[in-house]
Motif scaffolding. Structure first.
Motif, PDB file in Angstrom:
ATOM      1  N   LEU A  54       0.829  -1.205   0.000  1.00 17.05           N
ATOM      2  CA  LEU A  54       0.000   0.000   0.000  1.00 17.05           C
ATOM      3  C   LEU A  54       0.862   1.253   0.000  1.00 17.05           C
ATOM      4  O   LEU A  54       0.633   2.183  -0.795  1.00 17.05           O
ATOM      5  CB  LEU A  54      -0.928  -0.008   1.211  1.00 17.05           C
ATOM      6  N   CYS A  55       1.853   1.301   0.886  1.00 17.44           N
ATOM      7  CA  CYS A  55       2.690   2.496   0.987  1.00 17.44           C
ATOM      8  C   CYS A  55       3.505   2.706  -0.284  1.00 17.44           C
ATOM      9  O   CYS A  55       3.688   3.849  -0.729  1.00 17.44           O
ATOM     10  CB  CYS A  55       3.609   2.372   2.203  1.00 17.44           C
ATOM     11  N   THR A  56       4.000   1.628  -0.880  1.00 17.59           N
ATOM     12  CA  THR A  56       4.759   1.749  -2.124  1.00 17.59           C
ATOM     13  C   THR A  56       3.878   2.286  -3.247  1.00 17.59           C
ATOM     14  O   THR A  56       4.296   3.167  -4.021  1.00 17.59           O
ATOM     15  CB  THR A  56       5.348   0.386  -2.518  1.00 17.59           C
ATOM     16  N   THR A  57       2.658   1.777  -3.332  1.00 13.46           N
ATOM     17  CA  THR A  57       1.732   2.234  -4.373  1.00 13.46           C
ATOM     18  C   THR A  57       1.361   3.699  -4.169  1.00 13.46           C
ATOM     19  O   THR A  57       1.305   4.478  -5.137  1.00 13.46           O
ATOM     20  CB  THR A  57       0.467   1.365  -4.365  1.00 13.46           C
ATOM     21  N   GLY A  62       2.502   9.712  -5.789  1.00 16.31           N
ATOM     22  CA  GLY A  62       2.823  11.038  -5.291  1.00 16.31           C
ATOM     23  C   GLY A  62       2.226  11.371  -3.950  1.00 16.31           C
ATOM     24  O   GLY A  62       2.195  12.545  -3.550  1.00 16.31           O
ATOM     25  N   GLN A  63       1.760  10.375  -3.203  1.00 18.06           N
ATOM     26  CA  GLN A  63       1.196  10.597  -1.876  1.00 18.06           C
ATOM     27  C   GLN A  63       2.241  10.220  -0.841  1.00 18.06           C
ATOM     28  O   GLN A  63       2.649   9.064  -0.732  1.00 18.06           O
ATOM     29  CB  GLN A  63      -0.078   9.772  -1.687  1.00 18.06           C
ATOM     30  N   PHE A 145      -5.449   0.279  -8.495  1.00 17.21           N
ATOM     31  CA  PHE A 145      -6.790   0.409  -9.073  1.00 17.21           C
ATOM     32  C   PHE A 145      -7.738   1.095  -8.088  1.00 17.21           C
ATOM     33  O   PHE A 145      -8.485   2.014  -8.449  1.00 17.21           O
ATOM     34  CB  PHE A 145      -7.316  -0.965  -9.455  1.00 17.21           C
ATOM     35  N   PHE A 146      -7.716   0.670  -6.829  1.00 20.70           N
ATOM     36  CA  PHE A 146      -8.612   1.249  -5.834  1.00 20.70           C
ATOM     37  C   PHE A 146      -8.267   2.706  -5.527  1.00 20.70           C
ATOM     38  O   PHE A 146      -9.157   3.548  -5.357  1.00 20.70           O
ATOM     39  CB  PHE A 146      -8.561   0.428  -4.541  1.00 20.70           C
ATOM     40  N   LEU A 147      -6.963   3.006  -5.435  1.00 20.43           N
ATOM     41  CA  LEU A 147      -6.558   4.381  -5.123  1.00 20.43           C
ATOM     42  C   LEU A 147      -6.828   5.338  -6.277  1.00 20.43           C
ATOM     43  O   LEU A 147      -6.779   6.551  -6.100  1.00 20.43           O
ATOM     44  CB  LEU A 147      -5.070   4.409  -4.761  1.00 20.43           C
ATOM     45  N   GLY A 148      -7.091   4.811  -7.460  1.00 21.12           N
ATOM     46  CA  GLY A 148      -7.374   5.661  -8.611  1.00 21.12           C
ATOM     47  C   GLY A 148      -8.684   6.416  -8.494  1.00 21.12           C
ATOM     48  O   GLY A 148      -8.936   7.329  -9.290  1.00 21.12           O
ATOM     49  N   PHE A 149      -9.514   6.067  -7.522  1.00 20.12           N
ATOM     50  CA  PHE A 149     -10.795   6.750  -7.344  1.00 20.12           C
ATOM     51  C   PHE A 149     -10.695   7.946  -6.397  1.00 20.12           C
ATOM     52  O   PHE A 149     -11.716   8.544  -6.050  1.00 20.12           O
ATOM     53  CB  PHE A 149     -11.842   5.762  -6.828  1.00 20.12           C
ATOM     54  N   GLN A 150      -9.489   8.273  -5.969  1.00 20.34           N
ATOM     55  CA  GLN A 150      -9.299   9.500  -5.191  1.00 20.34           C
ATOM     56  C   GLN A 150      -9.347  10.714  -6.118  1.00 20.34           C
ATOM     57  O   GLN A 150      -9.095  10.607  -7.321  1.00 20.34           O
ATOM     58  CB  GLN A 150      -7.950   9.478  -4.454  1.00 20.34           C
ATOM     59  N   GLN A 151      -9.644  11.854  -5.534  1.00 18.57           N
ATOM     60  CA  GLN A 151      -9.601  13.098  -6.305  1.00 18.57           C
ATOM     61  C   GLN A 151      -9.283  14.250  -5.366  1.00 18.57           C
ATOM     62  O   GLN A 151      -9.570  14.213  -4.179  1.00 18.57           O
ATOM     63  CB  GLN A 151     -10.937  13.359  -7.009  1.00 18.57           C
ATOM     64  N   ALA A 152      -8.661  15.261  -5.925  1.00 18.55           N
ATOM     65  CA  ALA A 152      -8.288  16.447  -5.147  1.00 18.55           C
ATOM     66  C   ALA A 152      -8.799  17.687  -5.855  1.00 18.55           C
ATOM     67  O   ALA A 152      -8.892  17.724  -7.084  1.00 18.55           O
ATOM     68  CB  ALA A 152      -6.768  16.522  -4.987  1.00 18.55           C
ATOM     69  N   GLY A 153      -9.126  18.731  -5.113  1.00 21.63           N
ATOM     70  CA  GLY A 153      -9.571  19.985  -5.709  1.00 21.63           C
ATOM     71  C   GLY A 153     -10.706  20.607  -4.928  1.00 21.63           C
ATOM     72  O   GLY A 153     -11.067  20.156  -3.829  1.00 21.63           O
ATOM     73  N   THR A 154     -11.274  21.630  -5.505  1.00 17.38           N
ATOM     74  CA  THR A 154     -12.370  22.368  -4.878  1.00 17.38           C
ATOM     75  C   THR A 154     -13.534  22.457  -5.852  1.00 17.38           C
ATOM     76  O   THR A 154     -13.406  22.154  -7.038  1.00 17.38           O
ATOM     77  CB  THR A 154     -11.924  23.775  -4.489  1.00 17.38           C
ATOM     78  N   VAL A 155     -14.672  22.856  -5.340  1.00 16.93           N
ATOM     79  CA  VAL A 155     -15.876  22.976  -6.143  1.00 16.93           C
ATOM     80  C   VAL A 155     -15.892  24.344  -6.814  1.00 16.93           C
ATOM     81  O   VAL A 155     -16.038  25.381  -6.156  1.00 16.93           O
ATOM     82  CB  VAL A 155     -17.137  22.798  -5.270  1.00 16.93           C
ATOM     83  N   GLY A 156     -15.736  24.366  -8.132  1.00 16.60           N
ATOM     84  CA  GLY A 156     -15.796  25.617  -8.891  1.00 16.60           C
ATOM     85  C   GLY A 156     -14.761  26.626  -8.423  1.00 16.60           C
ATOM     86  O   GLY A 156     -13.587  26.304  -8.234  1.00 16.60           O
ATOM     87  N   ASP A 157     -15.217  27.877  -8.249  1.00 15.85           N
ATOM     88  CA  ASP A 157     -14.342  28.963  -7.795  1.00 15.85           C
ATOM     89  C   ASP A 157     -14.401  29.160  -6.294  1.00 15.85           C
ATOM     90  O   ASP A 157     -13.857  30.118  -5.766  1.00 15.85           O
ATOM     91  CB  ASP A 157     -14.728  30.273  -8.494  1.00 15.85           C
ATOM     92  N   THR A 158     -15.075  28.267  -5.592  1.00 14.68           N
ATOM     93  CA  THR A 158     -15.206  28.404  -4.144  1.00 14.68           C
ATOM     94  C   THR A 158     -14.039  27.719  -3.441  1.00 14.68           C
ATOM     95  O   THR A 158     -13.192  27.077  -4.056  1.00 14.68           O
ATOM     96  CB  THR A 158     -16.520  27.785  -3.673  1.00 14.68           C
ATOM     97  N   ALA A 162     -13.613  19.451  -2.165  1.00 13.14           N
ATOM     98  CA  ALA A 162     -14.345  18.314  -2.731  1.00 13.14           C
ATOM     99  C   ALA A 162     -13.413  17.143  -2.993  1.00 13.14           C
ATOM    100  O   ALA A 162     -13.656  16.336  -3.877  1.00 13.14           O
ATOM    101  CB  ALA A 162     -15.039  18.716  -4.018  1.00 13.14           C
ATOM    102  N   SER A 163     -12.344  17.075  -2.244  1.00 13.21           N
ATOM    103  CA  SER A 163     -11.362  16.015  -2.459  1.00 13.21           C
ATOM    104  C   SER A 163     -11.842  14.711  -1.835  1.00 13.21           C
ATOM    105  O   SER A 163     -12.606  14.698  -0.866  1.00 13.21           O
ATOM    106  CB  SER A 163     -10.009  16.409  -1.862  1.00 13.21           C
ATOM    107  N   ILE A 164     -11.386  13.620  -2.438  1.00 14.02           N
ATOM    108  CA  ILE A 164     -11.647  12.282  -1.911  1.00 14.02           C
ATOM    109  C   ILE A 164     -10.297  11.666  -1.584  1.00 14.02           C
ATOM    110  O   ILE A 164      -9.503  11.375  -2.481  1.00 14.02           O
ATOM    111  CB  ILE A 164     -12.396  11.409  -2.934  1.00 14.02           C
ATOM    112  N   ASP A 165     -10.029  11.503  -0.303  1.00 19.23           N
ATOM    113  CA  ASP A 165      -8.743  10.989   0.175  1.00 19.23           C
ATOM    114  C   ASP A 165      -8.948   9.635   0.841  1.00 19.23           C
ATOM    115  O   ASP A 165      -9.961   9.390   1.500  1.00 19.23           O
ATOM    116  CB  ASP A 165      -8.095  11.962   1.161  1.00 19.23           C
ATOM    117  N   PHE A 166      -7.950   8.790   0.671  1.00 17.76           N
ATOM    118  CA  PHE A 166      -7.997   7.465   1.289  1.00 17.76           C
ATOM    119  C   PHE A 166      -7.578   7.560   2.749  1.00 17.76           C
ATOM    120  O   PHE A 166      -6.476   8.004   3.065  1.00 17.76           O
ATOM    121  CB  PHE A 166      -7.068   6.499   0.546  1.00 17.76           C
ATOM    122  N   GLN A 167      -8.457   7.146   3.641  1.00 28.08           N
ATOM    123  CA  GLN A 167      -8.157   7.036   5.068  1.00 28.08           C
ATOM    124  C   GLN A 167      -8.661   5.664   5.515  1.00 28.08           C
ATOM    125  O   GLN A 167      -9.768   5.518   6.024  1.00 28.08           O
ATOM    126  CB  GLN A 167      -8.818   8.155   5.869  1.00 28.08           C
ATOM    127  N   GLY A 168      -7.848   4.691   5.265  1.00 28.50           N
ATOM    128  CA  GLY A 168      -8.294   3.320   5.466  1.00 28.50           C
ATOM    129  C   GLY A 168      -8.280   2.879   6.908  1.00 28.50           C
ATOM    130  O   GLY A 168      -7.500   3.376   7.734  1.00 28.50           O
TER     131      GLY A 168
END
Length: 301
Positions: A54-57, A62-63, A145-158, A162-168
């Motif tokens: 997990l840590c290697t992946t 870049g995490q 494959f599972f970690l590929g469903f994470q996402q980072a960022g914000t909603v629009g200009d606000t 809206a990030s999705i981070d893995f906290q297993g």
């Protein structure tokens, strides 16, 4: 000698076998408990080793942080117990196998010992190969494959995150890891099991070859049950297990050829199949002759 004396004489060997079985089981249980205690004292390094895929992946993605969380207060304790049980089983397995062999070996002939002992050695070796394949090949692919469903960022200009981070969860990750290791380790026992059954005459290479289509369905169902619901892992397990099935057919075929060569050397091999084929050919020729000369048959009558 009375009937009572005969019954007592026949029951004595059974009591001796049960006593020896109890001794072997007690020794195996003590070895498991000792190995479990040893594993409990070093459960932290064992857990760090299990988190390496997990840590290697995550590092390759870049995490930098690779932390798991405790959802329940008692979760850490049960994680340590689970690692202790798993580590205790792995450490004590050679000793338990030796106790099993010592119990079974006296009842076997020398030829049976020579036939059975290689399977006792091959079984843990194949389990180790399967577990290593899952740990170093399959798990990194599945985690990526599972970690590929994470996402980072914000909603629009606000500034709304809206990030999705893995906290297993620690316990959930350990359960998934052990499931991978045990599933692939057991699947790699297929050649050992089928070859042993072939040596005992329970299966044949031709029978296994004829069951290919059913084996494909069974392996697909197995891959769907023992792996997480992702296509990559299921396809890998299917390809590996089906490949092992084909290898098993070739191993059983070698066992059959070796058995035939031994029986030929002892003069105990009978060409039943060839005799039946020749008889069928003779009967077919006889039937053809009768059809060609029906008049001669009638005249003879």
């Amino acid at each position: 000698m009375s009937d009572t004396d005969e019954i007592e004489d026949s029951s004595a060997p059974l009591i001796e076998h049960l006593t020896e079985l109890r001794t072997r089981l007690i020794r195996s249980a003590l070895a498991f408990i000792v190995a479990m205690v040893i594993s409990f004292t070093v459960w932290n390094p064992i857990f760090n080793f299990l988190t390496e895929p997990l840590c290697t992946t995550m590092a390759e993605r870049g995490q930098d942080e690779c932390g798991l969380i405790l959802i329940k207060l008692q979760e850490g304790f049960f994680v340590a117990i689970s690692i202790s049980l798993f580590g205790g089983l792995v450490l004590s397995f050679p000793f338990i196998s030796y106790q099993l062999w010592r119990f079974v070996a006296p009842g076997l002939y020398k030829s049976e010992k020579n036939a059975f002992l290689p399977f006792m050695i091959a079984s843990p070796a194949m389990f180790l190969i399967g577990a290593s394949f899952a740990f170093y090949v399959v798990m990194p692919l599945a985690f990526d494959f599972f970690l590929g469903f994470q996402q980072a960022g914000t909603v629009g200009d606000t500034n709304v995150a809206a990030s999705i981070d893995f906290q297993g969860s620690v316990q959930e990750y350990l359960r998934l890891t052990i499931k991978f290791i045990v599933a692939f380790g057991l699947c790699f026992q297929l050649p050992v099991l089928l070859t042993l059954m072939g040596k005992a005459g329970l299966v044949s290479s031709q029978g296994l070859a004829d069951m290919r289509k059913y084996a494909v369905v069974g392996i697909l169902v197995l891959a769907a049950l023992v792996t997480p619901p992702d296509v990559i892992t299921q396809v890998i397990l299917f390809v590996v297990v089906y490949g092992l099935y084909e290898v098993s057919i070739q191993l059983v075929k070698r066992v059959e050829k070796k058995r035939e060569a031994d029986l030929r050397a002892q003069g105990l091999w009978f060409e039943d199949d060839e005799d039946e084929a020749s008889e069928d050919e003779m009967m077919a020729e006889f039937d053809a002759d009768e059809e060609d000369v029906p008049g001669q048959v009638e005249k003879g009558e």
